[in-house]
Design a protein around this motif. Structure first.
Motif: not given
Ligand code: ZN
Ligand code: BES
Length: 616
Positions: A282, A306-307, A332
């Motif tokens: 990320e 997710h990122e 997250t």
């Molecule tokens: Zn992660």
């Protein structure tokens, strides 16, 4: 086996608490904190090194402090000087301690005058743990070399001397010189129109922790996917990537609706060569991603969800130490699920949750008690275990439980408030709980007891009443798998024609650890799993086929292992092979050929596995 536990921090065991704040860093943030980094770097491909200087702005906290202690690993330090307000420099005395295997070399700089800035001239090692250097032959288009960083967890120190702890945040400027025709990208706003003239500048105006420092350079094209998003990838990959990631703007808008504005400006994605050791990272403004999610049908794009979600949970509100990492990864994973549900429906989101729940349940059994806690007790925690499925899967499961108990609307408001309250801060689990109690638990009495909360955060295992989603499709797959294994349903009669990636993953995950060879052969002739272009399916297939003794799959498994350096997709295949002497010998041959193409972390993981297998 969790995606990440294999290696995230190496086989670290928490050192004695000599460093009060973060046992993985030598920094002494109570004495002094870095608030800004000014980087000038030249990327030298022939020598595989970065060379230049880092100027650190300092905020002195303790009037009695006499030294600045920084983290480094395998850096060559050329000089250290103080810089005064007028830019005048003066040399400083410093000492570089012998290299600690886990933490690197502590750099102690004598600073009795408490300079406002210090400047370090240095270069990196060709073996820097946080960098990978690829010759043109190891890139997709084979034209230019490629390099990229991966700083999380404690690898930023291998390319920048700094206080390498997530509790410390700083802004940064960078000026990077690269060979002509190359594009440089960093974890800061990137200009898609930037000329390829060898000179790049970056400005990250938000304070970030060191593990979010990132750089990459190579033959990179850019393709817009929306008004504030683009994909960066090698020319032959960028079209496919832009197609796979075409929903990026929708994802950003969905997350904004839930949790408030995206505060970073642009959100771009950089698709790396397949040796990238993780699925995604990320890095602010520029997520780094594995090409293994480019399967053509968007079935693995929850990686982007997710990122992107980390732009709130992790990059905006950051875990203050690796012990609190569930605040990054668990929150997250929860937000990822919400984005996935909004864009691709509840069936998709539930299937992803169930896969993660089952992986956690398989893993918990083999885990030491302390590693089963979201917030482990201090002491002897193997840092490998701070990044297990517990942080991701148990962490997100806890949040889904809160959502279920308090209702979606209430919980959404709470979480949005949490992100606002702690924006641009690094916090501990206890700070999170101190906010949770008055703002959710006590505010809506009778929904969830504080003991229940503590059981989730400090308890082992998973509380018994944890909600599990229904999935009629997974139930059907369970029945078909059972019938197939019992011999009452032949492989070609499996209703698998329309199975999506997750359904195949679920089917394969549920096979016995050592399936009958004949069954694996039957499955392969019906569904041609050997050689599948989908590496999530391939990894699970090879692991089971190898365990069944199906040597015919070895060459394709070797191709998978050679092509892909992503730990989570490659290590299980190495592990499966290394269970028999023949298999181990074969894996060693494969590694000998693949090694040069692997990232240092992947090399380390494979070598550690061989060392362990050799001892058996
Ligand atoms: Zn992660
Ligand atoms: N921040 C992690 C990657 C990471 C964690 C790198 C710890 C090094 C140490 C990233 O956000 C992540 O979780 N990536 C996952 C993808 C995801 C969809 C679960 C991965 O790489 O598999």
């Amino acid at each position: 086996m969790s995606p990440l536990r294999t290696l995230a921090l190496g086989a670290l065991v928490l050192p004695v608490a000599a460093y009060a704040n973060d046992p993985y860093s030598y920094a002494q943030p109570d004495e002094v904190r870095v608030t800004h980094l000014d980087l000038k770097l030249k990327i030298e491909f022939p020598q595989r090194k970065l060379e230049g200087e880092a100027t650190l702005t300092l905020n002195w906290k303790d009037p009695k402090a006499a030294v600045l202690v920084l983290d480094t690993r395998d850096l060559s330090i050329a000089s250290v000087e103080s810089v005064d307000a007028a830019g005048k420099t003066a040399p400083l005395t410093y000492a570089l301690a012998p290299r600690d295997k886990q933490l690197g070399s502590k750099l102690t700089i004598q600073t009795p005058q408490h300079p406002h800035e210090i400047r370090i001239a240095y270069s990196t090692s060709p073996n820097a743990s946080g960098l990978q250097w690829l010759p043109p032959a190891q890139t997709a288009d084979k034209k230019l070399p490629f390099m990229f960083s991966q700083s999380e967890s404690i690898h930023a120190r291998s390319w920048v001397p700094l206080q390498d702890s997530p509790a410390i945040r700083f802004t940064y400027d960078a000026q990077v010189t690269a060979p002509k025709d190359m594009r440089v990208a960093m974890s800061a706003p990137n200009d898609p129109q930037h000329p390829l003239d060898g000179e790049f500048t970056f400005k990250q105006t938000h304070p970030i922790p060191s593990y979010l420092l990132a750089i990459a350079a190579g033959d990179l094209s850019v393709k817009e996917t929306g008004p504030r998003s683009a994909v960066y990838a090698e020319p032959s990959v960028v079209g496919k990537a832009a197609h796979e990631f075409e929903d990026t703007e929708k994802m950003i808008a969905t997350a904004e609706q839930l949790y408030g504005p995206y505060r970073w400006g642009r959100y771009d994605l950089l698709v790396l060569p397949p040796s990238f050791p993780y699925g995604g990272m990320e890095n602010p403004n520029m997520t780094f991603a594995t090409p293994t999610v480019l399967v053509g049908d968007k079935s693995l794009v929850s990686l982007v969800a997710h990122e992107l979600a980390h732009s709130w949970s992790g990059n905006l509100v950051t875990a203050a130490s690796w012990r609190d990492i569930w605040l990054n990864e668990g929150v997250t994973t929860y937000v990822q699920g919400r984005i996935t549900e909004a864009l691709y429906g509840k069936r998709q989101a539930d299937e992803e949750d169930l896969l993660s729940i089952h992986a956690l349940q398989r893993e918990l059994g083999e885990m030491p008690e302390n590693a089963q806690r979201l917030a482990p007790k201090p002491g002897n925690i193997d840092a490998d275990d701070t990044l297990s499925d517990v942080a991701y899967s148990k962490g997100s499961w806890f949040l889904r439980t809160l959502e279920q108990r308090f209702g979606r609307e209430t919980f959404d408001n709470y979480l949005k408030g949490y992100f606002d309250h702690f924006a641009f801060q690094s916090i501990t689990t206890e700070q999170m709980l101190d906010y949770l109690k008055p703002n959710l638990i006590d505010k809506y009495p009778g929904k969830m007891s504080w003991d229940d909360v503590k059981a989730w955060v400090y308890g082992t295992g998973v509380p018994k009443n944890a909600p599990i989603p229904d999935s009629p499709r997974f139930d059907t797959i369970d029945k078909e798998r059972t019938a197939f294994l019992a011999g009452t349903l032949s492989a070609d009669k499996l209703d698998a024609k329309d199975w999506n990636t997750q359904e195949w993953m679920y089917f394969l995950d549920g096979l016995p650890d050592t399936p009958p060879l004949a069954k694996m052969q039957e499955l392969d002739s019906a569904w041609h799993l050997t050689g599948t272009p989908n590496a999530e399916i391939g990894m699970r297939w090879y692991v089971h086929a190898i365990a069944a003794g199906d040597k015919a799959t070895w060459p394709a498994a070797a191709e998978h292992m050679t092509r892909i350096g992503r730990l989570y997709l490659t290590m299980p295949v190495y592990r499966a092979l290394s269970k028999t002497p023949d298999g181990l010998a074969f894996a060693e041959q494969v590694y000998a050929r693949a090694k040069n193409g692997y990232h240092p972390l992947t090399q380390q993981a494979v070598e550690a596995l061989f060392a362990k297998a050799g001892k058996r």
